[in-house]
Design a protein around this motif. Structure first.
Motif, PDB file in Angstrom:
ATOM      1  N   ALA A  30       0.840  -1.204   0.000  1.00  0.00           N
ATOM      2  CA  ALA A  30       0.000   0.000   0.000  1.00  0.00           C
ATOM      3  C   ALA A  30       0.868   1.243   0.000  1.00  0.00           C
ATOM      4  CB  ALA A  30      -0.929  -0.007   1.212  1.00  0.00           C
ATOM      5  N   ALA A  31       1.979   1.182   0.691  1.00  0.00           N
ATOM      6  CA  ALA A  31       2.863   2.341   0.787  1.00  0.00           C
ATOM      7  C   ALA A  31       3.517   2.658  -0.541  1.00  0.00           C
ATOM      8  CB  ALA A  31       3.930   2.091   1.845  1.00  0.00           C
ATOM      9  N   SER A  32       3.851   1.634  -1.310  1.00  0.00           N
ATOM     10  CA  SER A  32       4.601   1.885  -2.537  1.00  0.00           C
ATOM     11  C   SER A  32       3.727   2.362  -3.682  1.00  0.00           C
ATOM     12  CB  SER A  32       5.344   0.619  -2.962  1.00  0.00           C
ATOM     13  OG  SER A  32       4.414  -0.354  -3.378  1.00  0.00           O
ATOM     14  N   GLY A  33       2.412   2.178  -3.560  1.00  0.00           N
ATOM     15  CA  GLY A  33       1.507   2.526  -4.648  1.00  0.00           C
ATOM     16  C   GLY A  33       1.638   3.956  -5.114  1.00  0.00           C
ATOM     17  N   ASP A  34       1.333   4.902  -4.266  1.00  0.00           N
ATOM     18  CA  ASP A  34       1.321   6.295  -4.669  1.00  0.00           C
ATOM     19  C   ASP A  34       2.403   7.131  -4.008  1.00  0.00           C
ATOM     20  OD1 ASP A  34      -0.918   5.806  -6.237  1.00  0.00           O
ATOM     21  OD2 ASP A  34      -2.300   6.243  -4.605  1.00  0.00           O
ATOM     22  N   ASP A  35       2.909   6.662  -2.901  1.00  0.00           N
ATOM     23  CA  ASP A  35       3.800   7.486  -2.108  1.00  0.00           C
ATOM     24  C   ASP A  35       5.113   6.753  -1.808  1.00  0.00           C
ATOM     25  OD1 ASP A  35       4.876   9.408  -0.505  1.00  0.00           O
ATOM     26  OD2 ASP A  35       3.415   9.212   1.119  1.00  0.00           O
ATOM     27  N   PRO A  36       6.171   7.045  -2.560  1.00  0.00           N
ATOM     28  CA  PRO A  36       7.448   6.376  -2.308  1.00  0.00           C
ATOM     29  C   PRO A  36       8.011   6.699  -0.923  1.00  0.00           C
ATOM     30  CG  PRO A  36       7.632   7.897  -4.173  1.00  0.00           C
ATOM     31  CD  PRO A  36       6.222   7.944  -3.693  1.00  0.00           C
ATOM     32  N   GLN A  37       7.674   7.864  -0.387  1.00  0.00           N
ATOM     33  CA  GLN A  37       8.137   8.236   0.950  1.00  0.00           C
ATOM     34  C   GLN A  37       7.542   7.313   2.005  1.00  0.00           C
ATOM     35  OE1 GLN A  37      10.515  10.440   1.818  1.00  0.00           O
ATOM     36  NE2 GLN A  37      10.254   9.708   3.911  1.00  0.00           N
ATOM     37  N   ARG A  38       6.318   6.864   1.785  1.00  0.00           N
ATOM     38  CA  ARG A  38       5.653   5.968   2.742  1.00  0.00           C
ATOM     39  C   ARG A  38       6.381   4.616   2.807  1.00  0.00           C
ATOM     40  NH1 ARG A  38       2.356   4.699   6.469  1.00  0.00           N
ATOM     41  NH2 ARG A  38       0.576   3.326   6.187  1.00  0.00           N
ATOM     42  N   LEU A  39       6.789   4.076   1.681  1.00  0.00           N
ATOM     43  CA  LEU A  39       7.544   2.824   1.675  1.00  0.00           C
ATOM     44  C   LEU A  39       8.864   3.007   2.417  1.00  0.00           C
ATOM     45  CD1 LEU A  39       7.881  -0.114   0.820  1.00  0.00           C
ATOM     46  CD2 LEU A  39       8.873   0.707  -1.314  1.00  0.00           C
ATOM     47  N   ASP A  98      17.365   0.237   3.511  1.00  0.00           N
ATOM     48  CA  ASP A  98      17.676   0.390   2.082  1.00  0.00           C
ATOM     49  C   ASP A  98      17.523  -0.934   1.338  1.00  0.00           C
ATOM     50  OD1 ASP A  98      18.281   3.058   2.585  1.00  0.00           O
ATOM     51  OD2 ASP A  98      20.419   2.638   2.861  1.00  0.00           O
ATOM     52  N   VAL A  99      18.019  -2.011   1.951  1.00  0.00           N
ATOM     53  CA  VAL A  99      17.923  -3.331   1.322  1.00  0.00           C
ATOM     54  C   VAL A  99      16.467  -3.764   1.212  1.00  0.00           C
ATOM     55  CG1 VAL A  99      18.497  -5.779   1.607  1.00  0.00           C
ATOM     56  CG2 VAL A  99      20.227  -4.035   2.040  1.00  0.00           C
ATOM     57  N   LEU A 100      15.700  -3.574   2.290  1.00  0.00           N
ATOM     58  CA  LEU A 100      14.270  -3.928   2.263  1.00  0.00           C
ATOM     59  C   LEU A 100      13.524  -3.152   1.189  1.00  0.00           C
ATOM     60  CD1 LEU A 100      13.367  -4.116   6.058  1.00  0.00           C
ATOM     61  CD2 LEU A 100      13.362  -5.996   4.424  1.00  0.00           C
ATOM     62  N   GLU A 101      13.778  -1.859   1.133  1.00  0.00           N
ATOM     63  CA  GLU A 101      13.087  -1.024   0.151  1.00  0.00           C
ATOM     64  C   GLU A 101      13.431  -1.465  -1.272  1.00  0.00           C
ATOM     65  OE1 GLU A 101      12.395   3.672  -0.975  1.00  0.00           O
ATOM     66  OE2 GLU A 101      13.713   3.149   0.686  1.00  0.00           O
ATOM     67  N   ARG A 102      14.692  -1.720  -1.519  1.00  0.00           N
ATOM     68  CA  ARG A 102      15.115  -2.164  -2.853  1.00  0.00           C
ATOM     69  C   ARG A 102      14.437  -3.493  -3.222  1.00  0.00           C
ATOM     70  NH1 ARG A 102      20.183  -0.981  -2.349  1.00  0.00           N
ATOM     71  NH2 ARG A 102      20.796  -2.926  -1.352  1.00  0.00           N
ATOM     72  N   GLN A 103      14.408  -4.433  -2.284  1.00  0.00           N
ATOM     73  CA  GLN A 103      13.785  -5.734  -2.544  1.00  0.00           C
ATOM     74  C   GLN A 103      12.273  -5.616  -2.764  1.00  0.00           C
ATOM     75  OE1 GLN A 103      15.095  -8.883  -2.908  1.00  0.00           O
ATOM     76  NE2 GLN A 103      17.039  -7.798  -3.014  1.00  0.00           N
ATOM     77  N   LEU A 104      11.628  -4.782  -1.965  1.00  0.00           N
ATOM     78  CA  LEU A 104      10.173  -4.624  -2.116  1.00  0.00           C
ATOM     79  C   LEU A 104       9.815  -3.941  -3.433  1.00  0.00           C
ATOM     80  CD1 LEU A 104       9.200  -3.711   1.544  1.00  0.00           C
ATOM     81  CD2 LEU A 104       8.587  -5.793   0.283  1.00  0.00           C
ATOM     82  N   ARG A 105      10.620  -2.969  -3.835  1.00  0.00           N
ATOM     83  CA  ARG A 105      10.352  -2.291  -5.114  1.00  0.00           C
ATOM     84  C   ARG A 105      10.492  -3.270  -6.284  1.00  0.00           C
ATOM     85  NH1 ARG A 105       8.986   2.632  -4.253  1.00  0.00           N
ATOM     86  NH2 ARG A 105      10.006   3.905  -2.679  1.00  0.00           N
ATOM     87  N   MET A 106      11.414  -4.225  -6.190  1.00  0.00           N
ATOM     88  CA  MET A 106      11.589  -5.226  -7.251  1.00  0.00           C
ATOM     89  C   MET A 106      10.392  -6.166  -7.312  1.00  0.00           C
ATOM     90  SD  MET A 106      15.714  -6.058  -7.068  1.00  0.00           S
ATOM     91  CE  MET A 106      15.377  -7.734  -6.780  1.00  0.00           C
ATOM     92  N   LYS A 107       9.766  -6.432  -6.167  1.00  0.00           N
ATOM     93  CA  LYS A 107       8.634  -7.366  -6.109  1.00  0.00           C
ATOM     94  C   LYS A 107       7.311  -6.729  -6.531  1.00  0.00           C
ATOM     95  CE  LYS A 107      10.649 -10.893  -3.906  1.00  0.00           C
ATOM     96  NZ  LYS A 107      10.706 -12.220  -4.372  1.00  0.00           N
ATOM     97  N   MET A 108       7.255  -5.402  -6.532  1.00  0.00           N
ATOM     98  CA  MET A 108       5.984  -4.714  -6.805  1.00  0.00           C
ATOM     99  C   MET A 108       5.926  -4.161  -8.190  1.00  0.00           C
ATOM    100  SD  MET A 108       5.467  -2.881  -3.239  1.00  0.00           S
ATOM    101  CE  MET A 108       5.793  -3.770  -1.751  1.00  0.00           C
TER     102      MET A 108
END
Length: 108
Positions: A30-39, A98-108
């Motif tokens: 939900a965080a990555s959808g519209d708001d990169p700051q939220r992720l 940073d690692v979590l964010e990078r991995q989650l962005r790849m999955k979404m």
């Protein structure tokens, strides 16, 4: 399996509040959808929770000296101190967010 699901190292009110009763992956999605700051915020919060758990487990390895009293007040103070220290440590970061964010962005 999603990265955040594999890191479900925490149970209790602090973790439950952090993920708002949902899996961490749903919150991150939900965080990555519209708001990169939220992720970014969610990943930093996860890093803080990890550091808090790390501090707690490190403290458990130190034997009690008997020098000071142990009780519910001391336990509460120690938990609050660990929480404050983990938040402060997470501001600078250890790289986990940073690692979590990078991995989650790849999955979404």
């Amino acid at each position: 399996m999603n990265p955040i699901d594999t890191l479900s190292f925490r149970s209790g009110p602090a973790y439950s509040a952090a993920v708002s009763g949902n899996s961490g992956t749903r919150r991150a999605a939900a965080a990555s959808g519209d708001d990169p700051q939220r992720l970014d915020d969610v990943c930093k919060e996860m890093e803080s929770l990890f550091l808090q758990q790390l501090l707690k487990e490190m403290r458990n390895t130190v034997p009690e000296s008997g020098f000071s009293e142990t009780g519910s007040g001391r336990k509460m103070f120690t938990e609050m101190m660990d929480e404050a220290m983990s938040k402060k440590m997470a501001e600078k970061g250890i790289g986990l967010a940073d690692v979590l964010e990078r991995q989650l962005r790849m999955k979404m």
